[in-house]
Design an enzyme around this catalytic site. Structure first.
Site, PDB file in Angstrom:
ATOM      1  N   HIS A 162      -4.698 -20.676  -3.641  1.00 50.50           N
ATOM      2  CA  HIS A 162      -4.059 -20.024  -4.805  1.00 50.50           C
ATOM      3  C   HIS A 162      -4.349 -18.515  -4.823  1.00 50.50           C
ATOM      4  O   HIS A 162      -4.340 -17.909  -5.884  1.00 50.50           O
ATOM      5  CB  HIS A 162      -4.523 -20.638  -6.131  1.00 50.50           C
TER       6      HIS A 162
ATOM      7  N   SER B  36       3.528   8.567   4.043  1.00 51.26           N
ATOM      8  CA  SER B  36       4.533   8.723   3.006  1.00 51.26           C
ATOM      9  C   SER B  36       5.070  10.147   3.071  1.00 51.26           C
ATOM     10  O   SER B  36       4.354  11.066   3.460  1.00 51.26           O
ATOM     11  CB  SER B  36       3.887   8.453   1.647  1.00 51.26           C
TER      12      SER B  36
ATOM     13  N   GLU C 180       5.503  -5.160   7.034  1.00 45.27           N
ATOM     14  CA  GLU C 180       6.532  -5.198   5.981  1.00 45.27           C
ATOM     15  C   GLU C 180       7.913  -5.428   6.570  1.00 45.27           C
ATOM     16  O   GLU C 180       8.717  -6.202   6.048  1.00 45.27           O
ATOM     17  CB  GLU C 180       6.534  -3.882   5.206  1.00 45.27           C
TER      18      GLU C 180
END
Ligand code: ARG
Length: 461
Positions: free
Chosen positions: A158, A279, A292
């Site tokens: 979980h 970035s 990703e």
């Protein structure tokens, strides 16, 4: 070749240019050209072998086809939209090269059995390449795992801290997934590797062809037993796309973990510069673009599987032009899976640095040894459910007191239950918690070492 020439004398006018573009598949099925040529050479040999054409004619066709291949490799042959598809393009160029004998190539064949043959030959090659990539990926997982048997990492259920595990054990879980992927592709291969060549348009042919001869020239294991099925079956494509989707599930799960591990919240790994990006505005950022993208690309492979299933579901026998829609999804899935496997293998090999200090502290700062306290009592005769309830209370009071289990004094332990002795401290160290899980397939070091040996044998490198 104008449309009128292509479609026999039945047609009086050429296709509307927009419809010609709509109908054409050459822009993508050019990917099959190598296989189309190889398949046609086998067909030509069979025609000569069975006496349907002469040996001289067969030879002329094979040599001419070889020249088409060379011209393609050298960039001299680049068929345009007027060719409609790769099959017409090759046949047309062949006829320009060898003259009228080129027009005999399509005897006892249809583009329907031809395209099925080409697609299978293509997938066969791609499946073997993907299987090799899976082996490389497994090899890298093993290399890292072998160095990290005794590195501990929090194990989760979980996404809550559950029990610590060996990092090697964690990585070996992905090794096993890749092993199933490898085996699954082997199984898919056995159904890809069946020849539809000679099924004709749908019903077979009036010529005395030898389907087993072409099948053996092309190294197919078998031939389709039913011509209608042979030209319209795309189960093999669905199965491949399913296997590809499952590979992507596995890569995507690993990606998600790497993304979490690289976050400030986890700090389990650092991304090396060679595999991370920055970035454009936030100078401090280092982004996990590789995992990703892999996670993101998973969606398109699932989409191709879904598309293929929907293409097939309402098709009456036998070939329908809908089947032309199978190719782009297959090609894109192949390219996506290969690119993702390559990127993930590189990422593992040289893009990740485990933060050992941080991992070592991470496994000591929680209650993930609580099960071991309950097991300690259960091993000393307390029924497990009772032990579980006792430890639940201990966790509750420890949290309230701002303590961890290792901070409890021996008197406190004995107040909780007289069965506790001083060996409780050793039993709840993260190392012991992991070592003790020595059941088959568990994270105990002994098990993990054996699993590593087995894994090496399995991939044989
Ligand atoms: N380009 C076609 C395809 O990809 C080849 C087979 C065409 N067959 C036909 N009967 N129109 O499926």
């Amino acid at each position: 070749m104008t449309e009128k020439q292509t479609w026999s004398q039945r047609f009086e006018s050429a296709l509307h240019p927009a419809i010609a573009r709509f109908n054409a598949s050459i822009s993508f099925d050019i990917e099959l050209i190598e296989y189309d040529i190889t398949g046609s050479q086998a067909h030509a040999k069979m025609l000569a072998h069975t006496g349907i054409i002469t040996h001289l004619e067969g030879e002329a066709l094979c040599n001419g086809l070889e020249q088409v291949r060379q011209e393609y490799h050298q960039g001299q042959f680049r068929p345009g939209i007027d060719a409609e598809d790769v099959h017409f393009a090759v046949e047309k160029r062949l006829t320009e090269i060898v003259g009228d004998v080129g027009k005999k190539l399509h005897t006892a064949r249809s583009r329907n059995d031809q395209v099925g043959t080409d697609t299978r030959l293509y997938l066969r090659d791609q499946i073997q390449q993907i299987r090799q990539q899976l082996r490389d990926f497994q090899g890298v997982l093993l290399d890292i795992a072998e160095k990290n048997v005794e590195t501990l990492i929090p194990g989760y259920t979980h996404l809550q801290r559950a029990q610590p595990v060996s990092l090697a054990h964690h990585l070996l879980a992905y090794f096993q997934m890749a092993q199933r992927d490898w085996e699954r592709l082997e199984d898919v291969y056995s159904r890809v590797n069946i020849s539809p060549l000679g099924c004709g348009a749908l019903a077979g042919t009036t010529f005395p062809i030898d389907r087993h001869y072409t099948a053996s020239l092309l190294h197919f294991d078998n031939v389709y037993a039913n011509s209608l099925d042979g030209v319209s079956d795309r189960d093999f494509a669905i199965e491949f796309l399913c296997a590809a989707s499952i590979i992507m599930v596995h890569l995507s799960r690993l990606s998600e973990e790497v993304i979490l591990w690289a976050s400030e919240e986890f700090r389990f790994v650092t991304l090396k510069d060679s595999c991370a990006t920055g970035s454009s505005i936030m100078p401090q950022k280092k982004n996990p673009d590789v995992p990703e993208l892999v996670r993101g690309k998973t969606g398109r492979v699932f989409g191709h599987l879904q598309a293929m299933l929907v293409i097939m579901k309402g098709l009456p026998l036998a070939y329908n032009k809908d089947l032309q829609e199978d190719k782009e999804g297959i090609f894109d899935s192949v390219n996506t899976v290969k690119a993702c496997l390559e990127a993930m293998t590189i990422l593992l090999q040289e893009g990740l640095e485990f933060r050992y200090q941080r991992l070592a502290t991470a496994v000591t700062e929680d209650f993930s040894n609580a099960t071991d306290v309950a097991d300690y009592l259960a091993a000393r005769g307390v029924p497990f459910r009772e032990a579980y309830n006792i430890v639940g209370k201990v966790v509750k009071t420890s949290i309230a007191g701002g303590k961890l289990l290792k901070d409890l004094q021996i008197e406190e332990w004995q107040q909780i239950h007289p069965a506790f002795a001083s060996d409780i401290y050793e039993a709840i160290t993260p190392r012991q918690v992991v070592a003790a899980r020595n059941s088959y397939g568990g994270t105990g070091f002994e098990q993990v070492r054996q699993a590593l040996v087995n894994a090496r044998i399995q991939i044989n490198i």
